[in-house]
Design a protein around this motif. Structure first.
Motif, PDB file in Angstrom:
ATOM      1  N   SER A   1       0.837  -1.200   0.000  1.00  0.00           N
ATOM      2  CA  SER A   1       0.000   0.000   0.000  1.00  0.00           C
ATOM      3  C   SER A   1       0.868   1.244   0.000  1.00  0.00           C
ATOM      4  N   PHE A   2       0.267   2.323  -0.427  1.00  0.00           N
ATOM      5  CA  PHE A   2       0.942   3.615  -0.485  1.00  0.00           C
ATOM      6  C   PHE A   2       0.199   4.588   0.414  1.00  0.00           C
ATOM      7  N   GLY A   3       0.894   5.646   0.800  1.00  0.00           N
ATOM      8  CA  GLY A   3       0.259   6.679   1.601  1.00  0.00           C
ATOM      9  C   GLY A   3       0.442   6.434   3.082  1.00  0.00           C
TER      10      GLY A   3
ATOM     11  N   LYS B   1      -4.834   5.850   2.746  1.00  0.00           N
ATOM     12  CA  LYS B   1      -4.048   4.692   2.334  1.00  0.00           C
ATOM     13  C   LYS B   1      -4.631   4.091   1.057  1.00  0.00           C
ATOM     14  N   THR B   2      -3.766   3.842   0.079  1.00  0.00           N
ATOM     15  CA  THR B   2      -4.187   3.141  -1.136  1.00  0.00           C
ATOM     16  C   THR B   2      -3.630   1.732  -1.082  1.00  0.00           C
ATOM     17  N   SER B   3      -4.529   0.748  -1.135  1.00  0.00           N
ATOM     18  CA  SER B   3      -4.066  -0.628  -1.179  1.00  0.00           C
ATOM     19  C   SER B   3      -3.833  -0.994  -2.638  1.00  0.00           C
TER      20      SER B   3
ATOM     21  N   GLY C   1      -5.882  -5.071 -16.683  1.00  0.00           N
ATOM     22  CA  GLY C   1      -6.771  -4.389 -15.754  1.00  0.00           C
ATOM     23  C   GLY C   1      -6.776  -2.896 -16.000  1.00  0.00           C
ATOM     24  N   GLU C   2      -7.752  -2.239 -15.425  1.00  0.00           N
ATOM     25  CA  GLU C   2      -7.912  -0.811 -15.671  1.00  0.00           C
ATOM     26  C   GLU C   2      -6.806   0.006 -14.987  1.00  0.00           C
ATOM     27  N   SER C   3      -6.746   1.258 -15.367  1.00  0.00           N
ATOM     28  CA  SER C   3      -5.749   2.161 -14.820  1.00  0.00           C
ATOM     29  C   SER C   3      -5.843   2.220 -13.295  1.00  0.00           C
ATOM     30  N   GLY C   4      -4.710   2.097 -12.629  1.00  0.00           N
ATOM     31  CA  GLY C   4      -4.669   2.232 -11.181  1.00  0.00           C
ATOM     32  C   GLY C   4      -4.916   0.942 -10.410  1.00  0.00           C
ATOM     33  N   CYS C   5      -5.053  -0.190 -11.113  1.00  0.00           N
ATOM     34  CA  CYS C   5      -5.361  -1.432 -10.385  1.00  0.00           C
ATOM     35  C   CYS C   5      -4.109  -2.100  -9.812  1.00  0.00           C
ATOM     36  N   GLY C   6      -2.935  -1.536 -10.081  1.00  0.00           N
ATOM     37  CA  GLY C   6      -1.733  -2.062  -9.443  1.00  0.00           C
ATOM     38  C   GLY C   6      -0.802  -2.856 -10.358  1.00  0.00           C
ATOM     39  N   LYS C   7      -1.053  -2.806 -11.645  1.00  0.00           N
ATOM     40  CA  LYS C   7      -0.258  -3.598 -12.598  1.00  0.00           C
ATOM     41  C   LYS C   7       1.233  -3.240 -12.549  1.00  0.00           C
ATOM     42  N   SER C   8       1.514  -1.944 -12.652  1.00  0.00           N
ATOM     43  CA  SER C   8       2.927  -1.528 -12.655  1.00  0.00           C
ATOM     44  C   SER C   8       3.581  -1.805 -11.305  1.00  0.00           C
ATOM     45  N   THR C   9       2.812  -1.610 -10.242  1.00  0.00           N
ATOM     46  CA  THR C   9       3.349  -1.900  -8.906  1.00  0.00           C
ATOM     47  C   THR C   9       3.749  -3.371  -8.812  1.00  0.00           C
ATOM     48  N   LEU C  10       2.888  -4.247  -9.315  1.00  0.00           N
ATOM     49  CA  LEU C  10       3.193  -5.678  -9.275  1.00  0.00           C
ATOM     50  C   LEU C  10       4.449  -5.981 -10.096  1.00  0.00           C
TER      51      LEU C  10
ATOM     52  N   ASP D   1       6.011  -3.267 -19.530  1.00  0.00           N
ATOM     53  CA  ASP D   1       4.944  -2.421 -18.996  1.00  0.00           C
ATOM     54  C   ASP D   1       4.319  -1.622 -20.131  1.00  0.00           C
ATOM     55  N   GLU D   2       3.211  -2.104 -20.652  1.00  0.00           N
ATOM     56  CA  GLU D   2       2.514  -1.480 -21.779  1.00  0.00           C
ATOM     57  C   GLU D   2       3.490  -1.066 -22.883  1.00  0.00           C
ATOM     58  N   PRO D   3       4.228  -2.028 -23.399  1.00  0.00           N
ATOM     59  CA  PRO D   3       5.332  -1.672 -24.293  1.00  0.00           C
ATOM     60  C   PRO D   3       4.879  -1.094 -25.629  1.00  0.00           C
TER      61      PRO D   3
ATOM     62  N   THR E   1      -0.833  -4.822 -19.506  1.00  0.00           N
ATOM     63  CA  THR E   1      -1.569  -4.148 -20.576  1.00  0.00           C
ATOM     64  C   THR E   1      -2.987  -3.826 -20.137  1.00  0.00           C
ATOM     65  N   HIS E   2      -3.604  -2.831 -20.798  1.00  0.00           N
ATOM     66  CA  HIS E   2      -5.045  -2.693 -20.616  1.00  0.00           C
ATOM     67  C   HIS E   2      -5.760  -2.930 -21.947  1.00  0.00           C
ATOM     68  N   ASP E   3      -5.045  -3.576 -22.867  1.00  0.00           N
ATOM     69  CA  ASP E   3      -5.581  -3.874 -24.185  1.00  0.00           C
ATOM     70  C   ASP E   3      -5.971  -5.360 -24.229  1.00  0.00           C
TER      71      ASP E   3
HETATM   72  N1  LIG Z   1       4.888   5.739  -5.634  1.00  0.00           N
HETATM   73  C1  LIG Z   1       3.587   5.801  -5.360  1.00  0.00           C
HETATM   74  N2  LIG Z   1       3.146   6.595  -4.366  1.00  0.00           N
HETATM   75  C2  LIG Z   1       1.837   6.646  -4.043  1.00  0.00           C
HETATM   76  N3  LIG Z   1       0.868   5.941  -4.674  1.00  0.00           N
HETATM   77  C3  LIG Z   1       1.252   5.129  -5.660  1.00  0.00           C
HETATM   78  C4  LIG Z   1       2.623   5.020  -6.079  1.00  0.00           C
HETATM   79  N4  LIG Z   1       2.691   4.123  -7.091  1.00  0.00           N
HETATM   80  C5  LIG Z   1       1.416   3.729  -7.322  1.00  0.00           C
HETATM   81  N5  LIG Z   1       0.554   4.308  -6.467  1.00  0.00           N
HETATM   82  C6  LIG Z   1      -0.896   4.058  -6.397  1.00  0.00           C
HETATM   83  O1  LIG Z   1      -1.110   2.669  -6.391  1.00  0.00           O
HETATM   84  C7  LIG Z   1      -2.188   2.311  -7.246  1.00  0.00           C
HETATM   85  C8  LIG Z   1      -1.693   1.359  -8.329  1.00  0.00           C
HETATM   86  O2  LIG Z   1      -0.806   2.059  -9.195  1.00  0.00           O
HETATM   87  P1  LIG Z   1      -0.124   1.379 -10.462  1.00  0.00           P
HETATM   88  O3  LIG Z   1       0.802   2.372 -11.047  1.00  0.00           O
HETATM   89  O4  LIG Z   1       0.454   0.080 -10.059  1.00  0.00           O
HETATM   90  O5  LIG Z   1      -1.377   1.145 -11.415  1.00  0.00           O
HETATM   91  P2  LIG Z   1      -1.449   0.603 -12.914  1.00  0.00           P
HETATM   92  O6  LIG Z   1      -2.401  -0.536 -12.901  1.00  0.00           O
HETATM   93  O7  LIG Z   1      -0.089   0.370 -13.426  1.00  0.00           O
HETATM   94  O8  LIG Z   1      -2.133   1.831 -13.679  1.00  0.00           O
HETATM   95  P3  LIG Z   1      -1.917   2.372 -15.189  1.00  0.00           P
HETATM   96  O9  LIG Z   1      -2.652   1.411 -16.076  1.00  0.00           O
HETATM   97  O10 LIG Z   1      -2.547   3.722 -15.170  1.00  0.00           O
HETATM   98  O11 LIG Z   1      -0.445   2.407 -15.454  1.00  0.00           O
HETATM   99  C9  LIG Z   1      -2.753   3.615  -7.770  1.00  0.00           C
HETATM  100  O12 LIG Z   1      -3.819   3.987  -6.954  1.00  0.00           O
HETATM  101  C10 LIG Z   1      -1.611   4.586  -7.614  1.00  0.00           C
HETATM  102  O13 LIG Z   1      -2.085   5.896  -7.423  1.00  0.00           O
END
Ligand SMILES: Nc1ncnc2c1ncn2[C@@H]1O[C@H](COP(=O)(O)OP(=O)(O)OP(=O)(O)O)[C@@H](O)[C@H]1O
Ligand SMILES: [Mg+2]
Length: 264
Positions: free
Chosen positions: A18-20, A25-27, A46-55, A165-167, A198-200
């Motif tokens: 989680s962040f924040g 707090k964002t899970s 998955g849609e934007s913000g679902c955590g793909k890049s974080t994973l 990551d969405e290459p 991807t979100h495609d």
């Molecule tokens: N460094 C950070 N600090 C705070 N919040 C973050 C950080 N990185 C990601 N988040 C939050 O974590 C959640 C997941 O972000 P992430 O970038 O993994 O999404 P994503 O699925 O890759 O989205 P997108 O398709 O837009 O790239 C979002 O709510 C984002 O705002």
């Protein structure tokens, strides 16, 4: 579960992030567990913000999980690893270096003579169809060509795992289709394991052996889908449409609005 061909190369167990702070707090990831086998192409959809890049960042060791483990090739991930490279949407090329020197970049830390380095870089440039472009600078290339340079640079390191990551998100449809085919051709040769964010929906079905579909807030995997179609796949075939329909229904059943970018 899933692909039976290779050994397990990635084992993710109960990853949370989680962040924040306590107030807000964002899970980003909640209880993510999955396994990936050698030679597989996996899509995380998955849609934007679902955590793909974080994973992806956690798998690559660029970010640390709050809880849970990622095991790569039998070893717990504690930081970036040479055997795993990340390919970014914005290419990440150095504008002052030629195409060849950009591909050589990752090889500079290795014990190679300059001619070995050059030879290897040229080999992978040829593999991505840029054999005669080695002396150009990034500014002289199209978006598709830039991404090919990025792919060549990743491949030249001969990694076991490539994270994407969405290459192809910045490319037009034709370039995207073309590069997707190239990626499949190269992957069938090199057998590198790939995890593609991807979100495609079409891209996920076209390229991957399995798709993990994620939902947001908290970021969770809510479906795993095995794509049982021989490659190369035909986007217009009814079986391809069948998988599109399944994914469409998955998002529909989740009772949330389907984001425009899903493009169904
Ligand atoms: N460094 C950070 N600090 C705070 N919040 C973050 C950080 N990185 C990601 N988040 C939050 O974590 C959640 C997941 O972000 P992430 O970038 O993994 O999404 P994503 O699925 O890759 O989205 P997108 O398709 O837009 O790239 C979002 O709510 C984002 O705002
Ligand atoms: Mg992202």
């Amino acid at each position: 579960m899933g692909y039976m061909g290779g050994k397990r190369i990635i084992e993710i167990s109960n990853v949370n992030k989680s962040f924040g702070n306590q107030q807000k707090k964002t899970s980003a990831l909640e209880d993510i567990s999955l396994e990936i086998h050698e030679g597989e192409i996996i899509a995380i959809l998955g849609e934007s913000g679902c955590g793909k890049s974080t994973l992806l960042n956690i798998i690559g060791g660029f970010e640390e999980a709050d809880k849970g483990d990622v095991i790569f090739d039998g070893v717990r991930v504690a930081g970036p690893n040479r055997k795993c490279v990340m390919l970014f949407q914005d290419y990440g090329l150095l504008p002052w270096r030629t195409v060849l020197k950009n591909v050589e970049l990752g090889l500079e830390g290795l014990k190679l003579s300059s001619s070995e380095r050059r030879e290897k870089a040229l080999h992978y440039l040829q593999l991505v169809g840029l054999a005669n472009k080695e002396n150009l600078f990034p500014a002289e290339l199209s978006g598709g060509m830039k991404q090919r340079v990025g792919i060549a640079r990743a491949l030249a390191l001969q990694p076991e795992l490539i994270l994407l990551d969405e290459p192809f998100a910045a490319l037009d449809t034709f370039n995207r289709y073309h590069l997707q085919n190239e990626l499949l051709r190269i992957q069938s040769q090199e057998k590198t394991t790939m995890i593609l964010v991807t979100h495609d929906i079409d891209e996920a079905i076209y390229l991957s052996d399995r798709i993990f579909i994620m939902e947001a807030n908290p970021g969770r995997i809510f479906k795993e889908l095995k794509i049982d179609l021989a490659k190369p796949r035909d986007r217009s075939h009814s079986e391809f449409q069948y998988y599109r329909k399944i994914i469409f229904d998955v998002f529909h059943l989740s009772r949330r609005e389907i984001p425009i970018e899903f493009n169904i």
